[in-house]
Design a protein around this motif. Structure first.
Motif, PDB file in Angstrom:
ATOM      1  N   ALA A  41      12.688 -34.865  24.216  1.00  0.00           N
ATOM      2  CA  ALA A  41      13.070 -34.102  24.499  1.00  0.00           C
ATOM      3  C   ALA A  41      14.051 -34.053  25.692  1.00  0.00           C
ATOM      4  CB  ALA A  41      12.602 -32.820  24.601  1.00  0.00           C
ATOM      5  N   ASP A  42      15.492 -34.406  26.128  1.00  0.00           N
ATOM      6  CA  ASP A  42      16.000 -34.601  26.594  1.00  0.00           C
ATOM      7  C   ASP A  42      17.121 -33.153  27.421  1.00  0.00           C
ATOM      8  OD1 ASP A  42      17.848 -35.200  28.764  1.00  0.00           O
ATOM      9  OD2 ASP A  42      19.092 -36.364  27.491  1.00  0.00           O
ATOM     10  N   LEU A  43      15.502 -32.738  28.404  1.00  0.00           N
ATOM     11  CA  LEU A  43      16.031 -31.075  28.963  1.00  0.00           C
ATOM     12  C   LEU A  43      17.107 -31.506  30.079  1.00  0.00           C
ATOM     13  CD1 LEU A  43      15.646 -28.282  28.353  1.00  0.00           C
ATOM     14  CD2 LEU A  43      14.077 -28.473  30.293  1.00  0.00           C
ATOM     15  N   GLY A  44      18.337 -30.996  29.784  1.00  0.00           N
ATOM     16  CA  GLY A  44      19.624 -30.772  30.577  1.00  0.00           C
ATOM     17  C   GLY A  44      20.724 -31.829  29.976  1.00  0.00           C
ATOM     18  N   CYS A  45      20.819 -32.341  28.676  1.00  0.00           N
ATOM     19  CA  CYS A  45      21.484 -33.290  28.959  1.00  0.00           C
ATOM     20  C   CYS A  45      22.740 -33.488  28.814  1.00  0.00           C
ATOM     21  CB  CYS A  45      21.572 -33.630  26.688  1.00  0.00           C
ATOM     22  SG  CYS A  45      22.297 -32.804  26.271  1.00  0.00           S
ATOM     23  N   SER A 105      14.304 -34.922  32.326  1.00  0.00           N
ATOM     24  CA  SER A 105      15.109 -34.201  32.649  1.00  0.00           C
ATOM     25  C   SER A 105      16.266 -35.163  33.486  1.00  0.00           C
ATOM     26  CB  SER A 105      14.614 -32.696  33.713  1.00  0.00           C
ATOM     27  OG  SER A 105      15.940 -32.167  33.582  1.00  0.00           O
ATOM     28  N   ASN A 106      17.292 -35.241  34.028  1.00  0.00           N
ATOM     29  CA  ASN A 106      18.173 -35.616  34.527  1.00  0.00           C
ATOM     30  C   ASN A 106      19.081 -34.782  35.071  1.00  0.00           C
ATOM     31  OD1 ASN A 106      19.679 -38.337  35.990  1.00  0.00           O
ATOM     32  ND2 ASN A 106      20.667 -37.617  34.263  1.00  0.00           N
ATOM     33  N   PHE A 134      11.792 -36.684  35.344  1.00  0.00           N
ATOM     34  CA  PHE A 134      12.219 -36.178  36.054  1.00  0.00           C
ATOM     35  C   PHE A 134      13.161 -36.653  37.051  1.00  0.00           C
ATOM     36  CE2 PHE A 134       9.894 -33.278  37.901  1.00  0.00           C
ATOM     37  CZ  PHE A 134       9.908 -32.703  39.087  1.00  0.00           C
ATOM     38  N   GLN A 135      14.454 -36.531  37.803  1.00  0.00           N
ATOM     39  CA  GLN A 135      14.884 -36.396  38.832  1.00  0.00           C
ATOM     40  C   GLN A 135      16.290 -35.278  39.505  1.00  0.00           C
ATOM     41  OE1 GLN A 135      18.084 -37.550  40.405  1.00  0.00           O
ATOM     42  NE2 GLN A 135      19.916 -37.499  38.482  1.00  0.00           N
ATOM     43  N   VAL A 136      16.086 -35.213  40.368  1.00  0.00           N
ATOM     44  CA  VAL A 136      16.898 -34.499  41.145  1.00  0.00           C
ATOM     45  C   VAL A 136      17.819 -34.909  42.903  1.00  0.00           C
ATOM     46  CG1 VAL A 136      15.635 -32.401  40.095  1.00  0.00           C
ATOM     47  CG2 VAL A 136      14.599 -33.329  41.802  1.00  0.00           C
ATOM     48  N   PHE A 258      12.364 -38.245  42.308  1.00  0.00           N
ATOM     49  CA  PHE A 258      11.668 -38.850  40.936  1.00  0.00           C
ATOM     50  C   PHE A 258      10.182 -38.839  40.544  1.00  0.00           C
ATOM     51  CE2 PHE A 258      15.701 -41.662  42.527  1.00  0.00           C
ATOM     52  CZ  PHE A 258      15.910 -41.709  41.568  1.00  0.00           C
ATOM     53  N   ALA A 259      10.222 -38.121  39.848  1.00  0.00           N
ATOM     54  CA  ALA A 259       8.559 -37.617  39.228  1.00  0.00           C
ATOM     55  C   ALA A 259       8.473 -38.052  38.368  1.00  0.00           C
ATOM     56  CB  ALA A 259       8.900 -36.223  39.562  1.00  0.00           C
ATOM     57  N   VAL A 260       7.014 -38.708  37.554  1.00  0.00           N
ATOM     58  CA  VAL A 260       6.854 -39.327  36.720  1.00  0.00           C
ATOM     59  C   VAL A 260       5.536 -38.516  36.470  1.00  0.00           C
ATOM     60  CG1 VAL A 260       6.176 -40.930  34.852  1.00  0.00           C
ATOM     61  CG2 VAL A 260       8.156 -41.175  36.748  1.00  0.00           C
ATOM     62  N   ALA A 261       5.113 -37.516  35.063  1.00  0.00           N
ATOM     63  CA  ALA A 261       4.039 -37.344  35.051  1.00  0.00           C
ATOM     64  C   ALA A 261       3.443 -37.521  34.169  1.00  0.00           C
ATOM     65  CB  ALA A 261       4.090 -35.805  35.044  1.00  0.00           C
ATOM     66  N   ARG A 262       2.436 -37.566  33.761  1.00  0.00           N
ATOM     67  CA  ARG A 262       1.208 -38.727  32.474  1.00  0.00           C
ATOM     68  C   ARG A 262       0.366 -38.463  31.953  1.00  0.00           C
ATOM     69  NH1 ARG A 262       1.012 -45.011  30.876  1.00  0.00           N
ATOM     70  NH2 ARG A 262       0.980 -44.102  28.112  1.00  0.00           N
TER      71      ARG A 262
END
Length: 265
Positions: A41-45, A105-106, A134-136, A258-262
């Motif tokens: 899913a690309d949230l806010g494509c 999410s970008n 995501f990145q903000v 940036f955040a990556v949660a696995r």
């Protein structure tokens, strides 16, 4: 705050610069557990241009791009294909209806008040071994935003623009995101980068923010072209002082988080 109207053409004028943070984010995302056919899913494509980069990375993935802007979705659907589709969804209420191997999410969450409250539902939907990334933008304390807010709050504009713009707390600190994402079974990696974009042309910082941060003002003044142009002229002059043109162009520092949660397997 009224939802802003979006102009895909204006947004894409700086697509090269805007795409780089997403590529840097994607580089830190491990292959989903369901490779070669993950569910993503690309949230806010948005206009779909970065969703197409996900296709490049995982061409066998089933990908859905979600956005709440009809204008952006219309542009995004030009990228649709057998395994890529787009659907309307609002991140303030979106709850995954199925498991995902990757939710990405970008540059969206800064538009979603209280977005960290949505993290538990999104993380719950991630499959074992999957990722939420995501990145903000982290530049709400920089002149491009501070000057915009100060001008909107000035006596001339306060009655028209009070409450229209986001405040400096639209995003959290990197430490706060790390705290929000880290929980049993989740390993989080959070970092920040400041890009020095070298922009060209007349008033390039104004041209940049007309595609993003200035959208709420442009929406609020859409029915009054004279007022819209008057605000832009005042704001333009402030930006020219804050971001002077140099011998090689205009340097526009832009911090991003940036955040990556696995999720563990």
């Amino acid at each position: 705050m009224t939802a802003p109207s979006w102009d895909p053409q204006q947004y894409l004028r700086h697509a090269d610069h805007r795409t780089r943070p997403f590529l840097d984010l994607l580089a830190r995302v491990a292959d989903p557990p369901a490779v070669p056919a993950p569910r993503i899913a690309d949230l806010g494509c948005g206009a779909g241009n970065v969703t197409a980069l996900i296709v490049d990375r995982w061409p066998q993935a089933r990908i859905t791009g979600y956005d709440n802007s009809p204008q952006m979705l219309e542009r995004a659907r030009a990228h649709a294909g057998p395994l890529l589709d787009f659907a309307e969804a609002d991140a303030t209420t979106w709850t995954p209806a199925e498991p995902y191997d990757l939710i990405v999410s970008n540059a969206l969450l800064q538009w979603v008040p209280g977005h960290v409250d949505r993290f538990p539902a999104w993380l719950d939907a991630i499959t074992p071994g999957g990722t939420f990334a995501f990145q903000v933008p982290g530049n709400f304390d920089r002149p491009s935003h501070v000057l915009m807010r100060e001008l909107a709050q000035s006596p001339r504009w306060h009655n028209r623009l009070a409450g229209v713009l986001r405040h400096g707390d639209a995003v959290l600190s990197p430490t706060a995101y790390l705290d929000a994402l880290t929980r049993p079974g989740i390993t989080a990696d959070v970092w920040e980068t400041t890009y020095l974009h070298l922009l060209h042309g007349a008033d390039p910082v104004l041209d940049w923010v007309k595609g993003t941060g200035l959208r709420p003002v442009l929406t609020a003044l859409a029915d009054d072209p004279d007022a819209r142009e008057a605000f832009l002229a005042e704001y333009r002059d402030l930006l020219r002082t804050a971001y002077p043109e140099g011998p090689h162009g205009t340097v526009f520092p832009f911090r991003r988080i940036f955040a990556v949660a696995r999720k563990g397997r």
